[in-house]
Design an enzyme around this catalytic site. Structure first.
Site, PDB file in Angstrom:
ATOM      1  N   GLU A 146      38.424 -32.501 -29.079  1.00  0.00           N
ATOM      2  CA  GLU A 146      39.345 -31.711 -28.263  1.00  0.00           C
ATOM      3  C   GLU A 146      40.772 -31.686 -28.806  1.00  0.00           C
ATOM      4  O   GLU A 146      41.482 -30.691 -28.671  1.00  0.00           O
ATOM      5  CB  GLU A 146      39.362 -32.225 -26.816  1.00  0.00           C
ATOM      6  CG  GLU A 146      38.203 -31.735 -25.972  1.00  0.00           C
ATOM      7  CD  GLU A 146      36.903 -32.473 -26.236  1.00  0.00           C
ATOM      8  OE1 GLU A 146      36.931 -33.517 -26.923  1.00  0.00           O
ATOM      9  OE2 GLU A 146      35.848 -32.015 -25.763  1.00  0.00           O
ATOM     10  N   HIS A 200      33.663 -36.350 -14.483  1.00  0.00           N
ATOM     11  CA  HIS A 200      33.367 -34.937 -14.732  1.00  0.00           C
ATOM     12  C   HIS A 200      33.680 -34.046 -13.538  1.00  0.00           C
ATOM     13  O   HIS A 200      33.267 -32.893 -13.521  1.00  0.00           O
ATOM     14  CB  HIS A 200      31.893 -34.762 -15.093  1.00  0.00           C
ATOM     15  CG  HIS A 200      31.589 -34.961 -16.537  1.00  0.00           C
ATOM     16  ND1 HIS A 200      31.487 -33.911 -17.412  1.00  0.00           N
ATOM     17  CD2 HIS A 200      31.388 -36.077 -17.252  1.00  0.00           C
ATOM     18  CE1 HIS A 200      31.208 -34.386 -18.619  1.00  0.00           C
ATOM     19  NE2 HIS A 200      31.152 -35.697 -18.546  1.00  0.00           N
TER      20      HIS A 200
END
Lengths: 326, 327
Positions: free
Chosen positions: A62, A131
């Site tokens: 990322e 998440h």
């Protein structure tokens, strides 16, 4: 041209496709955007249509997905970087906040960053604590960045196209549970919605509900229930957390004198806190009740479904909050 | 690769002396309170910056970390505007809004110094991606300190550049210390160049391991980076390590408890400018006069730059609020 009902997912796909067809400098990079077709199937078929040069699969990295997209944008391309979920954007915070948002200012306007970072947000899918966030408000803290939070297919399409054509960096936040929602969308390759404009999604005169995305969905349900009891809620969909357009909120508040802010983010330092503070500043003389906030509970989200939903906003919680102020 | 002629070599000498004088003056101005914030001096590393940047053409690109004054000057940034940036003036290269760590000059393809360790490495990959995407000629020279080789950005950026065959010369300026931590106390690989192996394959694809070069020798750095740039243009990324030494502290006010005076002294003796001057006087008979002239001119250039900066205006309220967004 006729408006056709399409899904939020189709809205995103068609916006991306049209903008890639329109401008050669627009390309997509991210995890599983190519061969896989996007983990949410938004870029399915893109690799065949546009080729590997413009649909670029990346490693699970990322920091460099965001950072390389910043560099490419500074150099003149118009990247659309996909961070699979906003939970992973935490790994790219420095690239997004220190670089995407600041290089223009820090170098006195020598660089522009025409970048869109697409990502998905939201809990409620039993994915556990790491998440399941709706933390987009964090990113709205920083000048230099725009934060888009579309809540309908119509908005998703017009806002994404506008974001891709804009010269500023945009964090484009899509809600992972809303991809199947349908709404009519103009079939016009130049359908654009203005950046930083909120939208009245329901007219009413008794209370102003300020919200976005999942909160919008819940608020619309709540408003129908309240209407049965004679309470008419006006719903302002923010659509953008930055630029934050509160003019319609102030206007509405001066009419209703009451406000509830609904969001899926955590309850402290959230959108509601900002909206309430600004209402105090601007509309103090029109206040008939304190501004109420409906947000997620102040805990990490659990796995087990029943208690996960317990922690999230719901139409029932909104109805309760509205009844406290009307 | 073109062998540098005498004129070119004298210009490198000019640059190295200019950088040294610039940095010395910055230290003084910092003590006088005319420069604020962090100040990271390039003294001792001039051969690396000048030799590496000399290997580039005008269509190539340079990006570096926060120890950026020397790189900016080597790339041709106007000393007046560099000094004005130091003093936070609106005539500075970054309008007084960037400061010492953030010298950029877009027209020269100098993409800036960056204050977050490793933060510029993915940007370098992105700039290189643009060139590959548009099939443009040119390479990105991405300089970094040894300290940045231990941050996640380094791994992710070098790996992606290898996966995508990006035209980047990754140049580690190994000045032996990341702040006060010696390389061998911070890295499993004492020879940082070995990191290249992590991104390369047996069939020769991926990252090319370039040389580990004597960074105090401007000619050696020039040769190494020229060769690396040529490879990067045709094939993809190369890692080069330059062994150099920072003669001053990490930044101003560093007590330097992590090294001895004797160690620093040993590098002063073998410093890059003295070494290069010796090479030039050995190679070109009677060159001393020209070198003395360049020494004097460098002093004058810095005097002028300080004068320019001092007489420049501070940024205004309009400057304060401009360039947050594209309007």
């Amino acid at each position: 041209m006729a408006d056709r009902p399409i899904t939020y997912r189709e809205a995103l796909s068609s916006a991306l496709r049209e903008e890639m067809q329109r401008d050669e400098r627009v390309f997509i990079m991210g995890e599983e955007v190519g061969v896989w077709g996007g983990t949410y199937a938004v870029t399915r078929g893109f690799l065949d249509e546009f080729g590997a040069r413009r649909v670029r699969d990346t490693p699970i990295s990322e920091m460099v997905i965001a950072g390389a997209a910043v560099g490419a944008a500074m150099a003149g391309l118009r990247p659309i970087a996909e961070i699979m979920t906003i939970n992973f954007a935490f790994l790219a915070l420095d690239a997004i906040i220190n670089h995407a948002a600041k290089v223009r200012y820090m170098f006195n306007g020598q660089f522009t960053v025409p970048l869109v970072i697409r990502t998905t947000t939201g809990g409620g899918k039993q994915l556990g604590a790491t998440h399941s966030h709706a933390p987009e408000v964090i990113f709205a803290h920083f000048p230099g960045l725009y934060v888009a939070v579309p809540g309908t297919a119509y908005d998703a399409k017009g806002m994404l196209k506008a974001s891709i054509r804009d010269d500023n960096p945009v964090l484009f936040v899509e809600h992972s549970t809303m991809l199947q929602r349908r709404s009519p969308v103009p079939d016009d390759p130049d359908f654009l919605l203005p950046i930083g404009k909120s939208d009245i999604k329901r007219k009413g005169s008794d209370v102003t509900i300020v919200t976005y995305q999942k909160g919008l969905e819940h608020s619309l349900v709540a408003a129908e229930e309240l209407a049965k009891e004679g309470i008419e809620a006006e719903i302002v969909d923010l659509r953008w957390l930055r630029p934050l357009d509160l003019e319609p909120v102030f206007e509405s508040f001066k009419k209703t004198n009451r406000c509830v802010v609904v969001e899926e983010s955590l309850p402290m330092f959230n959108v509601g806190a900002e909206v309430a503070a600004q209402i105090h500043d601007v509309c103090f003389d029109w206040m008939d009740a304190p501004v109420k906030r409906v947000a997620a509970m102040d805990i990490p989200l659990p796995y087990s479904h029943e208690i996960e939903l317990m922690a999230l906003p719901s139409p029932e919680k909104i109805i309760r909050a509205v009844k406290e102020v009307v | 690769m073109a062998k540098p002629n005498k004129e070119t070599l004298l210009d490198w000498y000019r640059q190295m002396v200019l950088i040294r004088r610039f940095e010395e003056r910055c230290a003084e101005l910092y003590q006088q309170g005319l420069i604020g914030g962090f100040l990271h001096l390039y003294i001792g590393q001039e051969a690396t910056g000048v030799g590496a940047v000399a290997a580039l053409g005008p269509n190539d690109h340079v990006i570096t970390a926060y120890r950026d004054h020397g790189i900016a000057l080597a790339r041709g940034v106007d000393p007046n505007r560099a000094m004005a940036e130091m003093m936070g003036k609106r005539t500075g290269v970054s309008g007084g809004k960037g400061g010492s760590m953030h010298l950029a000059d877009r027209a020269l393809h100098m993409w800036g110094g960056y204050g977050i360790v490793g933060g510029h490495l993915p940007l370098a990959a992105g700039i290189a991606l643009k060139m590959k995407y548009l099939e443009e000629d040119g390479v990105v020279l991405a300089l970094m300190g040894d300290g940045s080789t231990n941050i996640g950005y380094f791994h992710e950026s070098l790996n992606l550049s290898a996966v995508w065959d990006l035209p980047v010369v990754w140049l580690i300026e190994n000045n032996q210390y990341g702040m006060g931590t010696a390389v061998e106390r911070a890295s499993g690989a004492k020879e940082l160049i070995r990191r290249a192996m992590a991104y390369s394959s047996e069939d020769g694809s991926g990252m090319k391991m370039g040389p580990r070069v004597d960074g105090m020798d401007v000619l050696a750095v020039y040769d190494a980076v020229s060769e690396a740039a040529e490879y990067a243009r045709k094939h993809g990324p190369v890692l080069v390590e330059s062994l150099t030494y920072r003669l001053e502290g990490h930044s101003m006010g560093d007590p330097q408890r992590y090294r001895t005076k004797e160690e620093v002294e040993s590098f002063v003796v073998s410093g890059p400018i003295g070494r290069f001057r010796h090479y030039l006087t050995e190679t070109y008979k009677g060159v001393e006069k020209a070198l003395d002239k360049l020494d004097a001119e460098a002093l004058q250039t810095i005097d002028d730059a300080v004068e320019f900066a001092k007489s420049s205006d501070n940024p205004t309220y309009e400057d304060l609020i401009s360039h947050v967004y594209v309007d």
